[in-house]
Design a protein around this motif. Structure first.
Motif, PDB file in Angstrom:
ATOM      1  N   ILE A  40       6.998   2.271  39.713  1.00 18.15           N
ATOM      2  CA  ILE A  40       7.247   3.111  40.922  1.00 18.15           C
ATOM      3  C   ILE A  40       6.301   4.597  40.860  1.00 18.15           C
ATOM      4  O   ILE A  40       5.627   4.853  41.672  1.00 18.15           O
ATOM      5  CB  ILE A  40       8.725   3.511  40.898  1.00 18.15           C
ATOM      6  N   ALA A  41       6.200   4.754  39.555  1.00 16.19           N
ATOM      7  CA  ALA A  41       5.693   5.972  39.355  1.00 16.19           C
ATOM      8  C   ALA A  41       3.855   6.216  39.523  1.00 16.19           C
ATOM      9  O   ALA A  41       3.298   7.203  39.672  1.00 16.19           O
ATOM     10  CB  ALA A  41       5.839   6.828  37.850  1.00 16.19           C
ATOM     11  N   ARG A  42       3.607   4.973  39.055  1.00 15.99           N
ATOM     12  CA  ARG A  42       2.120   4.725  39.247  1.00 15.99           C
ATOM     13  C   ARG A  42       1.388   5.375  40.520  1.00 15.99           C
ATOM     14  O   ARG A  42       0.574   6.239  40.348  1.00 15.99           O
ATOM     15  CB  ARG A  42       1.785   3.191  39.050  1.00 15.99           C
ATOM     16  N   PRO A  43       1.808   4.830  41.708  1.00 17.59           N
ATOM     17  CA  PRO A  43       1.031   5.481  42.859  1.00 17.59           C
ATOM     18  C   PRO A  43       1.158   6.873  43.013  1.00 17.59           C
ATOM     19  O   PRO A  43       0.402   7.733  43.379  1.00 17.59           O
ATOM     20  CB  PRO A  43       1.449   4.670  44.064  1.00 17.59           C
ATOM     21  N   LEU A  44       2.430   7.192  42.768  1.00 17.08           N
ATOM     22  CA  LEU A  44       2.941   8.579  42.866  1.00 17.08           C
ATOM     23  C   LEU A  44       2.000   9.697  42.088  1.00 17.08           C
ATOM     24  O   LEU A  44       1.342  10.722  42.573  1.00 17.08           O
ATOM     25  CB  LEU A  44       4.437   8.905  42.438  1.00 17.08           C
ATOM     26  N   VAL A  45       1.798   9.214  40.774  1.00 19.24           N
ATOM     27  CA  VAL A  45       1.228   9.940  39.571  1.00 19.24           C
ATOM     28  C   VAL A  45      -0.374  10.122  40.019  1.00 19.24           C
ATOM     29  O   VAL A  45      -1.090  11.184  39.955  1.00 19.24           O
ATOM     30  CB  VAL A  45       1.460   9.519  38.390  1.00 19.24           C
ATOM     31  N   LEU A  46      -0.860   8.928  40.468  1.00 19.63           N
ATOM     32  CA  LEU A  46      -2.273   8.651  40.997  1.00 19.63           C
ATOM     33  C   LEU A  46      -2.708   9.572  42.212  1.00 19.63           C
ATOM     34  O   LEU A  46      -3.767   9.851  42.374  1.00 19.63           O
ATOM     35  CB  LEU A  46      -2.603   7.352  40.798  1.00 19.63           C
ATOM     36  N   ALA A  47      -1.581   9.818  42.785  1.00 13.11           N
ATOM     37  CA  ALA A  47      -1.725  10.730  44.025  1.00 13.11           C
ATOM     38  C   ALA A  47      -2.123  12.284  43.807  1.00 13.11           C
ATOM     39  O   ALA A  47      -2.674  12.905  44.664  1.00 13.11           O
ATOM     40  CB  ALA A  47      -0.679  10.433  45.170  1.00 13.11           C
ATOM     41  N   PHE A  48      -1.660  12.636  42.803  1.00 13.62           N
ATOM     42  CA  PHE A  48      -1.646  14.004  42.249  1.00 13.62           C
ATOM     43  C   PHE A  48      -3.006  14.254  41.848  1.00 13.62           C
ATOM     44  O   PHE A  48      -3.869  13.778  41.251  1.00 13.62           O
ATOM     45  CB  PHE A  48      -0.661  14.271  41.069  1.00 13.62           C
ATOM     46  N   GLN A  49      -3.535  15.647  42.430  1.00 11.32           N
ATOM     47  CA  GLN A  49      -4.890  16.049  42.014  1.00 11.32           C
ATOM     48  C   GLN A  49      -4.820  17.329  41.258  1.00 11.32           C
ATOM     49  O   GLN A  49      -3.686  17.677  40.822  1.00 11.32           O
ATOM     50  CB  GLN A  49      -5.579  16.573  43.522  1.00 11.32           C
ATOM     51  N   SER A  50      -5.890  17.849  40.622  1.00 16.18           N
ATOM     52  CA  SER A  50      -5.910  18.822  39.727  1.00 16.18           C
ATOM     53  C   SER A  50      -5.205  20.175  39.976  1.00 16.18           C
ATOM     54  O   SER A  50      -4.414  20.647  39.399  1.00 16.18           O
ATOM     55  CB  SER A  50      -7.520  19.353  39.516  1.00 16.18           C
ATOM     56  N   PRO A  51      -5.384  20.645  41.373  1.00 13.67           N
ATOM     57  CA  PRO A  51      -4.174  21.832  41.919  1.00 13.67           C
ATOM     58  C   PRO A  51      -2.809  21.355  41.660  1.00 13.67           C
ATOM     59  O   PRO A  51      -2.087  22.415  41.227  1.00 13.67           O
ATOM     60  CB  PRO A  51      -4.409  22.096  43.155  1.00 13.67           C
ATOM     61  N   HIS A  52      -2.541  19.957  42.088  1.00 11.62           N
ATOM     62  CA  HIS A  52      -1.075  20.060  42.085  1.00 11.62           C
ATOM     63  C   HIS A  52      -0.566  19.916  40.622  1.00 11.62           C
ATOM     64  O   HIS A  52       0.568  20.225  40.030  1.00 11.62           O
ATOM     65  CB  HIS A  52      -0.968  18.553  42.693  1.00 11.62           C
ATOM     66  N   LEU A  53      -1.438  19.305  39.712  1.00 13.39           N
ATOM     67  CA  LEU A  53      -1.106  19.064  38.178  1.00 13.39           C
ATOM     68  C   LEU A  53      -0.956  20.423  37.577  1.00 13.39           C
ATOM     69  O   LEU A  53      -0.323  20.888  36.694  1.00 13.39           O
ATOM     70  CB  LEU A  53      -2.119  18.159  37.559  1.00 13.39           C
ATOM     71  N   PHE A  54      -1.970  21.447  38.106  1.00 10.06           N
ATOM     72  CA  PHE A  54      -2.025  22.779  37.512  1.00 10.06           C
ATOM     73  C   PHE A  54      -0.597  23.362  38.121  1.00 10.06           C
ATOM     74  O   PHE A  54       0.100  24.273  37.119  1.00 10.06           O
ATOM     75  CB  PHE A  54      -3.149  23.896  38.100  1.00 10.06           C
ATOM     76  N   MET A  55      -0.267  23.217  39.208  1.00  5.72           N
ATOM     77  CA  MET A  55       1.084  23.896  39.571  1.00  5.72           C
ATOM     78  C   MET A  55       2.311  23.140  38.958  1.00  5.72           C
ATOM     79  O   MET A  55       3.270  23.832  38.520  1.00  5.72           O
ATOM     80  CB  MET A  55       1.311  23.795  41.229  1.00  5.72           C
ATOM     81  N   LEU A  56       2.146  22.046  38.889  1.00  2.00           N
ATOM     82  CA  LEU A  56       3.218  21.398  38.057  1.00  2.00           C
ATOM     83  C   LEU A  56       3.352  21.776  36.615  1.00  2.00           C
ATOM     84  O   LEU A  56       4.497  22.119  36.071  1.00  2.00           O
ATOM     85  CB  LEU A  56       2.955  19.745  37.921  1.00  2.00           C
ATOM     86  N   THR A  57       2.152  22.177  36.129  1.00  2.00           N
ATOM     87  CA  THR A  57       2.225  22.676  34.652  1.00  2.00           C
ATOM     88  C   THR A  57       2.843  23.925  34.764  1.00  2.00           C
ATOM     89  O   THR A  57       3.700  24.214  33.691  1.00  2.00           O
ATOM     90  CB  THR A  57       0.700  22.733  33.881  1.00  2.00           C
ATOM     91  N   VAL A  58       2.579  24.785  35.536  1.00  2.00           N
ATOM     92  CA  VAL A  58       3.051  26.273  35.539  1.00  2.00           C
ATOM     93  C   VAL A  58       4.672  26.041  35.800  1.00  2.00           C
ATOM     94  O   VAL A  58       5.449  26.887  35.219  1.00  2.00           O
ATOM     95  CB  VAL A  58       2.466  26.898  36.712  1.00  2.00           C
ATOM     96  N   LEU A  59       5.270  25.174  36.730  1.00  2.00           N
ATOM     97  CA  LEU A  59       6.505  25.101  37.089  1.00  2.00           C
ATOM     98  C   LEU A  59       7.076  24.584  35.649  1.00  2.00           C
ATOM     99  O   LEU A  59       8.073  25.228  35.374  1.00  2.00           O
ATOM    100  CB  LEU A  59       6.572  23.918  38.139  1.00  2.00           C
ATOM    101  N   GLY A  60       6.487  23.535  35.071  1.00  2.00           N
ATOM    102  CA  GLY A  60       7.174  22.852  33.651  1.00  2.00           C
ATOM    103  C   GLY A  60       7.306  24.343  32.941  1.00  2.00           C
ATOM    104  O   GLY A  60       8.200  24.417  32.118  1.00  2.00           O
ATOM    105  N   LEU A  61       6.553  25.026  32.773  1.00  2.00           N
ATOM    106  CA  LEU A  61       6.419  26.338  31.965  1.00  2.00           C
ATOM    107  C   LEU A  61       7.348  27.099  31.928  1.00  2.00           C
ATOM    108  O   LEU A  61       7.996  27.758  31.238  1.00  2.00           O
ATOM    109  CB  LEU A  61       4.941  26.986  31.641  1.00  2.00           C
ATOM    110  N   CYS A  62       7.454  27.572  33.447  1.00  2.00           N
ATOM    111  CA  CYS A  62       8.603  28.570  33.709  1.00  2.00           C
ATOM    112  C   CYS A  62       9.976  27.788  33.396  1.00  2.00           C
ATOM    113  O   CYS A  62      10.884  28.731  32.790  1.00  2.00           O
ATOM    114  CB  CYS A  62       8.483  28.532  35.443  1.00  2.00           C
ATOM    115  N   VAL A  63      10.135  26.495  33.749  1.00  2.00           N
ATOM    116  CA  VAL A  63      11.319  25.850  33.467  1.00  2.00           C
ATOM    117  C   VAL A  63      11.793  25.807  32.011  1.00  2.00           C
ATOM    118  O   VAL A  63      12.654  26.431  31.511  1.00  2.00           O
ATOM    119  CB  VAL A  63      11.554  24.255  33.926  1.00  2.00           C
TER     120      VAL A  63
END
Lengths: 490, 165
Positions: free
Chosen positions: A132-155
């Motif tokens: 299930i995660a495979r297509p979802l993860v592959l759809a993420f691009q660098s800006p999204h991954l950057f923001m997700l990392t920032v979100l992860g760090l905040c949490v």
């Protein structure tokens, strides 16, 4: 997918790799029963030895170790009332009173059987979520991954420790430590002065051991503590297993909660057991026994803290965002092995991912049975005073530290970071975010550089980026307010 | 101001000093190399100033509510104990052992100093019998030798000599 899964099982069961998984499980059992030495320390002890190893054998060893800590850490929680690791704090509430009432065997048995089921649920969910995660993860691009990392760090920063700003600061300090050495995309060595050693930066294993193991050893010695006062484990093993089976819905509910919470970066380790304990109390018709030795108060946190391992591996492997301190070190280990966590874990490195899933499941089964079998000698081991095992542990860690670059700088960095970690611990600053910030720093810089060079600054107007950014701000505001309210009430 | 509060503020001041130095040093780097450290250093400095105010306010609130730990006295809760005092006196001997081990590694290498350190520590601090101390040390040395053979590991060699060189 199924064919790949069976191929991965064959890889894990290959005797030359199986022995490393069993080695990891053995280390995990020892580390789990020693209070204060959680998954991060265990992972750090093994990390220096993965250099040059076969990736499947190395991941089996690391995951085998991490998977059983949540089972083995039940020993100190129940026998001495000291959490073996962050995820076994809630077990004390009812497990320790049970031990005081002479029901330690029943409590341990219930905990091990609940841990076994919880761990298997975690591995199953991890496997089920991959397609299930495979297509979802592959759809993420660098800006999204950057923001997700920032979100992860905040949490992570907000949820670790008592004080929200200290958590965020610790994360940023971790990032700053990672800035030592060569800068990506340029030939600049940052903050190294004339030191040749620092040009490659501080090795992850040294940071992890220094931050976590050294402060615990110093404090154990300074407080002159023996690990346990309880020398014998009582009977009641069958009753414990029966308790788990009778409360099977509670076990499954707690496991589901464990997976869900474990998948949120930073949330897993220290709160999953409390959330699970809370829902066990909320859903119970008779609440009067909780806190006084109710076996449901042992079953719920133990099921969820094993299941969370599977959950925390979801963001770690698929997004490269570690869910906890342990998975942060694991992430570093994967990178050392030449495996880049992220979308490639579902394509070129799928066999590694499936190896991890199988190891998680197998290690939970082996770990639970080992705990049943070894409970009596382990209970005796936990009575050893710190002064009797500290010198050996210290030498092993120093040897491990020296293997990073074979320079004196390794030993100096180890002790300097150890003293820094001791100060952080003493002054009530969380240490896990330092490690997570350190591990994530290269990803943040890389995603930011790629985003800026490929999209200019227009990536900031991307709807997904905006949504994640708003979410990060909301998380920070809500987290700070909740923590301040909690502190005020306390 | 309590001893513990002074120590915490000093700790934050040292962190702020380090971040300030990093901010200054980063000015000499190219843009791509200095962007991240400068952003992080500025964020840390801003958050440290907020946290220092919050820390002082927390101590004042604790003092108003009559919490004896806010006076910096050790009252059983080691979480509020200042480092400089009883905690340091308890910890200093072990830091001394650690320093001796490092000196030993520098002078005679890791293997020899590890053997001497473990036997001495087990005997003097762990109060172990000679047999147990020697047995434990022997097992450790065997494990080091095994690791050395299996993984081709190397240990720090001493300034003067190393018996295993």
């Amino acid at each position: 997918m199924l064919a790949a899964a069976f191929d991965a099982l064959a890889l894990v069961l290959d005797p030359s790799r199986l022995v490393f998984m069993l080695l990891g499980i053995s280390v995990g059992l020892v580390v789990g029963i020693l209070p204060g030495l959680g998954g991060v320390v265990g992972m750090s002890l093994l990390l220096p030895f993965v250099y040059g190893m076969d990736p499947h054998a190395a991941t089996a060893m690391l995951i085998g170790m991490a998977a059983v800590i949540a089972t083995a850490d039940t020993f100190p929680s129940i026998l001495i009332g000291v959490p073996g690791s962050a995820g076994s704090q809630a077990t004390i509430l009812d497990g320790y009173p049970m031990a005081q009432q002479g029901k330690a065997g029943r409590a341990l048995s219930a905990a091990f059987s609940a841990s076994l089921i919880g761990g298997l649920v975690g591995a199953l969910v991890l496997f089920a979520i991959l397609p299930i995660a495979r297509p979802l993860v592959l759809a993420f691009q660098s800006p999204h991954l950057f923001m997700l990392t920032v979100l992860g760090l905040c949490v992570v920063g907000l949820l670790a420790g008592k004080y929200p700003f200290r958590g965020i600061l610790a994360t940023l300090i971790g990032i700053m430590i990672a800035m030592l050495g060569s800068a990506p995309a340029t030939v600049t060595f940052r903050f190294v002065g004339d030191s040749i050693y620092l040009m490659d930066g501080i090795p992850l294993a040294i940071l992890a051991m220094g931050l976590f193991a050294v402060p615990e050893i110093i404090d154990l010695l300074a407080d002159n503590r023996a690990v346990s006062r309880v020398k014998e484990v009582s009977s009641g093993w069958k009753d414990g297993v029966r308790d788990t089976l009778q409360n099977r819905w509670l076990v499954l509910r707690s496991a589901a909660l464990g997976v869900a919470v474990g998948a949120i970066p930073g949330l897993g380790g220290s709160v999953v057991d409390w959330l699970s304990y809370g829902q066990a109390v909320q859903s119970a018709k008779d609440k009067s026994g909780f806190g006084k030795g109710d076996v449901r108060g042992v079953i719920a946190p133990e099921s969820s803290n094993n299941a969370k391992e599977g959950g925390s591996l979801i963001p770690t492997m698929l997004f490269g965002i570690p869910g906890s301190g342990t998975t942060a070190v694991l992430l570093g280990g994967l990178i050392l092995l030449g495996i880049q966590p992220g979308p490639s874990m579902l394509t070129s490195d799928l066999s590694i991912t499936l190896t991890i899933v199988w190891t998680l499941a197998l290690a939970n089964v082996v770990g639970a049975f080992a705990c049943f079998l070894l409970s009596r000698p382990i209970a005796r081991l936990s009575t050893i005073p710190a002064a009797k095992f500290a010198p050996f542990l210290l030498i092993v860690m120093m040897v491990g530290a020296y293997q990073n670059t074979n320079q004196w700088g390794d030993l100096i960095a180890f002790i300097v970071i150890g003293l820094f970690g001791w100060l952080l611990k003493t002054y009530d600053w969380p240490r896990a975010p330092v490690l997570i910030g350190f591990v994530l720093a290269p990803s943040i810089e890389r995603y930011l550089t790629i985003s800026a060079s490929r999209y200019g600054w227009t990536w900031l107007t991307d709807p997904i980026v905006i949504v994640i950014g708003v979410l990060a701000v909301a998380v920070v505001v809500a987290g700070v307010r909740a923590k301040r309210k909690g502190l005020g009430e306390s | 101001m309590s001893q513990r509060l002074r120590e915490e503020l000093l700790f934050m001041a040292v962190l702020a000093g380090l971040m300030g130095a990093a901010l200054y040093m980063a000015t000499g780097y190219p843009f791509t190399a200095r962007l991240m450290p400068q952003v992080v250093a500025i964020a840390v400095l801003a958050l440290l100033s907020v946290e220092s105010v919050l820390t002082v306010r927390r101590y004042r609130a604790a003092r108003r509510s009559g919490d004896p730990a806010s006076d910096g006295e050790h009252v059983g809760d080691t979480g509020n104990e200042p480092v400089w005092g009883a905690k340091f006196r308890r910890t200093a001997p072990y830091l001394g052992w650690l320093a001796a081990l490092y000196l030993g590694i520098y002078l005679i290498g890791l293997t020899a100093s590890a053997a001497i350190f473990t036997v001495a520590f087990c005997r003097l601090v762990g109060k172990m019998s000679w047999l147990a101390a020697l047995l434990g040390t022997g097992l450790l040395m065997a494990a080091l030798f095994g690791l050395s053979e299996a993984f081709n590991m190397r240990w720090p060699v001493g300034y003067f000599f190393d018996p295993f060189r």
